[in-house]
Write an enzyme that holds these catalytic residues in place. Structure first.
Site, PDB file in Angstrom:
ATOM      1  N   SER A 166       0.853  -1.187   0.000  1.00 24.26           N
ATOM      2  CA  SER A 166       0.000   0.000   0.000  1.00 24.26           C
ATOM      3  C   SER A 166       0.892   1.240   0.000  1.00 24.26           C
ATOM      4  CB  SER A 166      -0.952  -0.020   1.201  1.00 24.26           C
ATOM      5  OG  SER A 166      -1.889   1.033   1.108  1.00 24.26           O
ATOM      6  N   HIS A 224      -2.558  -1.334  -3.353  1.00 21.96           N
ATOM      7  CA  HIS A 224      -3.711  -0.451  -3.197  1.00 21.96           C
ATOM      8  C   HIS A 224      -3.539   0.750  -4.116  1.00 21.96           C
ATOM      9  CE1 HIS A 224      -4.273  -1.997   1.211  1.00 21.96           C
ATOM     10  NE2 HIS A 224      -4.668  -2.876   0.315  1.00 21.96           N
ATOM     11  N   ASP A 239      -4.597  -4.454   6.080  1.00 18.94           N
ATOM     12  CA  ASP A 239      -4.930  -5.367   4.994  1.00 18.94           C
ATOM     13  C   ASP A 239      -3.761  -6.304   4.701  1.00 18.94           C
ATOM     14  OD1 ASP A 239      -6.512  -6.433   2.935  1.00 18.94           O
ATOM     15  OD2 ASP A 239      -5.553  -5.134   1.437  1.00 18.94           O
TER      16      ASP A 239
END
Length: 341
Positions: free
Chosen positions: A163, A190, A283
């Site tokens: 991310s 992401h 995540d």
């Protein structure tokens, strides 16, 4: 929320967009990156809407300086995303959370652009804990035996989730892999689908390996790197082909690392290597733990080399990682783990 932009019409567009949400307030406005760095030291906002192309100091350098001196959430907001994809990914590498197009007053699609901006801000609020984040639910894939075998299945597989700071970390890892690297690879970063093609093109310039957008029906193939490239979640089906699902719909991480890792645990009949890199939030941590329980070699990036020690920290706290390694050591470990393809 601070606004950094040298164009008055852009500043006014952003100001009006923020005024549509009662709890949002404009902290300050800067006309260039240098002003932003100074203002951020004096009054650190919850979020900065950072333009890319500005005089004196551009948004890339301003992002780097702010993340070093007074780190806070930064969203790149620019009208020149496609022309400056390299700058976007460099800024993301320095710690910007995401990027979105600048809404322009009077344009036909201004309403959609404003909504896209507000959606990004909402997601960042959730990731920072300023707003309630939806509870993660499991992937929408059907139950699977996990025992399906296929002669075309590569013997080794490497999967990476990332991310905030991910593009730079990914480019470092891919640049360090040899042209004959034998494993199939998949990456979940992401990033909004608007920037996925640019990310793939940029990563292709960093590595001798082939980097492609993962499309419906693709199979994981030796020597090829597939990148999730929509706002839906990539997952592996029972028949070992890749697909996308919108579920869970309210999950703030898109595409989700957990959804992909969980589908591998269900449907990939062999072991592999899974890596969780720098990023805000959690995540991928539970998915990494699930893969470890299936016998995978799992790696989390260490704090010292992470731009944001969120996702790998969550993995470490869950004891999901067999190893916690600095970025350079991850490269050598992947090479060592995948000597025989």
């Amino acid at each position: 929320i601070a606004i950094v932009n040298d164009l008055n019409i852009a500043v006014e567009s952003l100001r009006r967009a923020l005024l549509t949400v009662p709890e949002y307030q404009v902290a300050w406005v800067a006309q260039n990156g240098e002003q932003a760095v100074t203002k951020c030291l004096q009054d650190r906002p919850d979020l900065i809407l950072m333009d890319l192309i500005m005089p004196v100091m551009d948004g890339v350098e301003a992002t780097r300086a702010i993340m070093q001196q007074s780190p806070c959430a930064i969203l790149i907001v620019t009208a020149s995303v496609h022309q400056n994809a390299g700058k976007v990914f460099t800024a993301l590498g320095y710690g910007a959370l995401d990027a979105v197009s600048t809404p322009v007053l009077g344009k036909q699609n201004s309403h959609q652009a404003i909504q896209a901006l507000l959606n990004k801000i909402t997601t960042i609020r959730q990731l920072k804990g300023l707003g309630k984040a939806p509870k993660n639910t499991s992937t929408a894939t059907s139950s699977a035996s996990g025992s399906l075998s296929n002669k075309l299945t590569p013997s080794t597989l490497v999967v990476i989730g990332a991310s905030t700071g991910g593009p730079k970390a990914l480019s470092t890892i891919l640049a360090g892999l040899p042209a004959h690297f034998p494993a199939a690879m998949a990456i979940i970063q992401h990033i909004d689908r608007e920037f996925s093609a640019g990310l793939v093109e940029w990563l292709n310039q960093q590595t001798p390996l082939e980097v492609k957008i993962a499309t419906e029906g693709d199979r994981l193939s030796k020597g090829q790197i597939l990148v999730a490239a929509t706002n839906d979640h990539l997952y592996l089906k029972e028949n070992l082909t890749l697909s996308y699902t919108p579920h869970p719909q309210n999950y703030p991480y898109r595409p989700s690392v957990d959804v992909f890792f969980e589908s591998l645990a269900k449907n990939w009949g062999r072991k592999g290597t899974a890596v969780l890199l720098t990023g805000m939030g959690k995540d991928g941590a539970s998915g990494l733990k699930l893969l470890r329980s299936k016998g995978w070699h799992t790696i989390a990036q260490d704090q010292a080399t992470s731009v944001v020690y969120g996702m790998p920290k969550a993995a470490a706290q869950l004891n999901a990682a067999v190893q916690i390694l600095p970025l350079e050591a991850i490269i050598s470990t992947l090479i060592q783990q995948n000597k025989r393809g």
